[in-house]
Write an enzyme that holds these catalytic residues in place. Structure first.
Site, PDB file in Angstrom:
ATOM      1  CG  ASN A  97     -34.095  22.652 119.787  1.00 30.13           C
ATOM      2  OD1 ASN A  97     -33.130  23.406 119.804  1.00 30.13           O
ATOM      3  ND2 ASN A  97     -33.993  21.379 119.406  1.00 30.13           N
ATOM      4  N   GLY A 100     -30.028  27.577 119.501  1.00 28.85           N
ATOM      5  CA  GLY A 100     -28.909  28.372 118.973  1.00 28.85           C
ATOM      6  C   GLY A 100     -27.631  28.215 119.778  1.00 28.85           C
ATOM      7  CG  LEU A 101     -25.210  25.246 119.148  1.00 28.79           C
ATOM      8  CD1 LEU A 101     -24.133  25.250 118.070  1.00 28.79           C
ATOM      9  CD2 LEU A 101     -25.121  23.950 119.958  1.00 28.79           C
ATOM     10  CG  ASN A 127     -22.855  17.986 121.827  1.00 34.83           C
ATOM     11  OD1 ASN A 127     -22.989  19.078 121.273  1.00 34.83           O
ATOM     12  ND2 ASN A 127     -23.369  16.882 121.323  1.00 34.83           N
ATOM     13  CG  ASN A 154     -24.009  19.217 116.918  1.00 32.13           C
ATOM     14  OD1 ASN A 154     -24.450  18.715 115.877  1.00 32.13           O
ATOM     15  ND2 ASN A 154     -24.615  20.211 117.540  1.00 32.13           N
ATOM     16  CB  CYS A 157     -22.990  23.500 114.014  1.00 35.24           C
ATOM     17  SG  CYS A 157     -21.470  22.584 114.117  1.00 35.24           S
ATOM     18  CE  LYS A 192     -26.799  14.304 118.741  1.00 37.04           C
ATOM     19  NZ  LYS A 192     -27.248  14.925 119.982  1.00 37.04           N
ATOM     20  CG  ASN A 219     -28.337  16.807 116.199  1.00 34.84           C
ATOM     21  OD1 ASN A 219     -29.308  17.346 116.737  1.00 34.84           O
ATOM     22  ND2 ASN A 219     -27.096  17.196 116.418  1.00 34.84           N
ATOM     23  N   GLY A 244     -38.165  13.990 119.546  1.00 38.30           N
ATOM     24  CA  GLY A 244     -39.266  13.317 120.237  1.00 38.30           C
ATOM     25  C   GLY A 244     -39.805  12.133 119.452  1.00 38.30           C
TER      26      GLY A 244
HETATM   27  C1  LIG Z   1     -33.805  21.641 123.174  1.00 36.96           C
HETATM   28  C2  LIG Z   1     -32.799  20.773 122.478  1.00 36.96           C
HETATM   29  C3  LIG Z   1     -31.454  21.173 122.433  1.00 36.96           C
HETATM   30  C4  LIG Z   1     -30.506  20.363 121.788  1.00 36.96           C
HETATM   31  N1  LIG Z   1     -29.197  20.749 121.777  1.00 36.96           N
HETATM   32  C5  LIG Z   1     -28.262  19.938 121.217  1.00 36.96           C
HETATM   33  C6  LIG Z   1     -26.882  20.291 121.248  1.00 36.96           C
HETATM   34  O1  LIG Z   1     -26.482  21.307 121.820  1.00 36.96           O
HETATM   35  N2  LIG Z   1     -25.991  19.439 120.643  1.00 36.96           N
HETATM   36  C7  LIG Z   1     -26.390  18.273 120.031  1.00 36.96           C
HETATM   37  O2  LIG Z   1     -25.543  17.546 119.506  1.00 36.96           O
HETATM   38  N3  LIG Z   1     -27.694  17.917 120.013  1.00 36.96           N
HETATM   39  C8  LIG Z   1     -28.628  18.729 120.583  1.00 36.96           C
HETATM   40  N4  LIG Z   1     -29.951  18.335 120.563  1.00 36.96           N
HETATM   41  C9  LIG Z   1     -30.340  17.058 119.931  1.00 36.96           C
HETATM   42  C10 LIG Z   1     -30.502  15.934 120.965  1.00 36.96           C
HETATM   43  O3  LIG Z   1     -29.301  15.699 121.670  1.00 36.96           O
HETATM   44  C11 LIG Z   1     -30.974  14.633 120.285  1.00 36.96           C
HETATM   45  O4  LIG Z   1     -30.001  14.226 119.346  1.00 36.96           O
HETATM   46  C12 LIG Z   1     -32.299  14.776 119.574  1.00 36.96           C
HETATM   47  O5  LIG Z   1     -33.164  15.641 120.273  1.00 36.96           O
HETATM   48  C13 LIG Z   1     -33.008  13.439 119.345  1.00 36.96           C
HETATM   49  O6  LIG Z   1     -33.277  12.774 120.561  1.00 36.96           O
HETATM   50  P1  LIG Z   1     -34.664  12.920 121.377  1.00 36.96           P
HETATM   51  O7  LIG Z   1     -35.775  12.693 120.399  1.00 36.96           O
HETATM   52  O8  LIG Z   1     -34.581  11.903 122.460  1.00 36.96           O
HETATM   53  O9  LIG Z   1     -34.691  14.325 121.918  1.00 36.96           O
HETATM   54  C14 LIG Z   1     -30.912  19.144 121.177  1.00 36.96           C
HETATM   55  C15 LIG Z   1     -32.264  18.757 121.243  1.00 36.96           C
HETATM   56  C16 LIG Z   1     -33.204  19.544 121.879  1.00 36.96           C
HETATM   57  C17 LIG Z   1     -34.628  19.080 121.941  1.00 36.96           C
END
Ligand SMILES: Cc1cc2nc3c(=O)[nH]c(=O)nc-3n(C[C@H](O)[C@H](O)[C@H](O)COP(=O)(O)O)c2cc1C
Length: 330
Positions: A97, A100-101, A127, A154, A157, A192, A219, A244
């Site tokens: 993904n 872009g916040l 967050n 986070n 960034c 994080k 992350n 994932g």
């Molecule tokens: C679509 C998407 C958006 C995400 N947005 C953020 C975010 O805004 N801030 C953040 O700290 N992590 C963000 N993450 C990271 C997730 O919080 C997580 O750390 C990461 O996906 C690993 O866990 P997972 O495999 O269970 O998804 C995002 C992940 C995905 C897939």
């Protein structure tokens, strides 16, 4: 269980709020944990970015009882529209993904989104992302309001004052962020961590020394995808974050390394799809876990995973779920 109530409006002994009706047949009283002093009904946090602002999932989960905590979609000082073009791509056992916040901005969030979110009985972690160390401090201050239980920082960034290099890849800079946030809030500070580093233990130790109360990791891992017909990258932003099941072994390894090196609680995440995955993270040293991509596949994932953890505890005669933490025998 003297306070276990049965009847209309109650599910497994819990009163179901009108907003949460139709959702659930389960609740997880016996999976309750305390994280940084915050009582949680189970050890599962909805990961930032994959759970909307929370209420989007209320048709699938009883947010007040089935979810341990919600880490809100990443917030920035000013609102952001997010990246243009394609923002997600499927990959073998995972997804990329580059959202872009996209978010309304910290102040607008507090005014317009938080009141609805706070009506659910679930701890909220704000967050936060920012472009400078000082802006991180501003974010911590702005979000230290009633309804927010902790600040999750986070550091994946880009640092605008350091050629756009992520804060989280440099131990010194990561520590500056942790120290500034620590200074400007009385809430628990969860740093994080980014996995896109050579030595995650060094970064973990630096932010803990600078005052972090807890760590969450990992992350996403930086990746890319290509369309050979158009000969172009699939993602609008060229690169994106991989999440994932594909990243689970990396995440487990990092949680294990960090847990052995620091003395603060850890939120483990990265590819958790099942209760078994969650138990693995806790055995590796996580105190609680976070679930992201799984909810994209199955919006009920968090409730299901909690139930599977519960079944594991019963089967293995584990008195309390937190007894699993750090039980890996090496
Ligand atoms: C679509 C998407 C958006 C995400 N947005 C953020 C975010 O805004 N801030 C953040 O700290 N992590 C963000 N993450 C990271 C997730 O919080 C997580 O750390 C990461 O996906 C690993 O866990 P997972 O495999 O269970 O998804 C995002 C992940 C995905 C897939």
């Amino acid at each position: 269980m003297a306070d276990y109530k049965i009847g209309p409006g109650y599910v497994h002994g819990y009163e179901v709020s009108p907003k949460d009706k139709n959702n659930t047949k389960r609740a997880y009283k016996d999976l309750g944990v305390t994280f940084c002093g915050i009582p949680m009904k189970n050890p599962i946090v909805a990961a930032s970015g994959t759970f909307g602002n929370g209420p989007e999932y209320a048709d699938y989960l009883d947010l007040s009882h089935e979810v341990g905590a919600i880490s809100i979609k990443g917030l920035t000082p000013k609102g952001r529209p997010g990246n243009a073009g394609t923002r997600v791509a499927e990959t073998p056992s995972g997804m990329l993904n580059c959202i872009g916040l996209e978010n309304p901005g910290a102040e607008a969030f507090v005014e317009t989104v938080l009141p609805t979110l706070a009506s659910y009985d679930v701890p909220l972690f704000a967050n936060v992302s920012a472009g400078t160390v000082d802006e991180f401090g501003y974010m911590a201050e702005t979000l230290s309001v009633p309804g927010i239980a902790a600040i999750e920082v986070n550091i994946s960034c880009p640092n605008v004052k350091n050629e756009g290099l992520a804060f989280g890849v440099d131990a010194k800079v990561a520590a500056q962020v942790a120290a500034e946030v620590r200074k400007r809030t009385t809430l628990p500070v969860i740093m994080k961590l980014s996995p896109n580093v050579t030595n995650i233990v060094e970064i973990a130790k630096a932010v803990v020394d600078a005052g972090a109360d807890a760590l969450s990791l990992i992350n996403t891992l930086l990746g890319m995808a290509i369309d050979i017909r158009t000969k172009r990258p699939i993602l609008g932003n060229l690169y994106g974050g991989l999440s994932g099941p594909a990243i689970k072994p990396v995440a487990l390894r990092m949680v294990h390394q960090v847990a052995r090196a620091v003395d603060v609680p850890i939120i483990g995440m990265g590819g958790i799809m099942t209760g078994t995955d969650a138990v693995e993270f806790m055995m590796a040293g996580a105190d609680i876990v976070s679930v992201g991509t799984a909810t994209v596949v199955d919006p009920r994932a968090i409730g299901r995973i909690a139930e599977e953890m519960h079944e594991y505890c019963e089967k293995e005669k584990i008195e309390h779920v937190s007894d699993i933490t750090d039980t890996l025998q090496v």
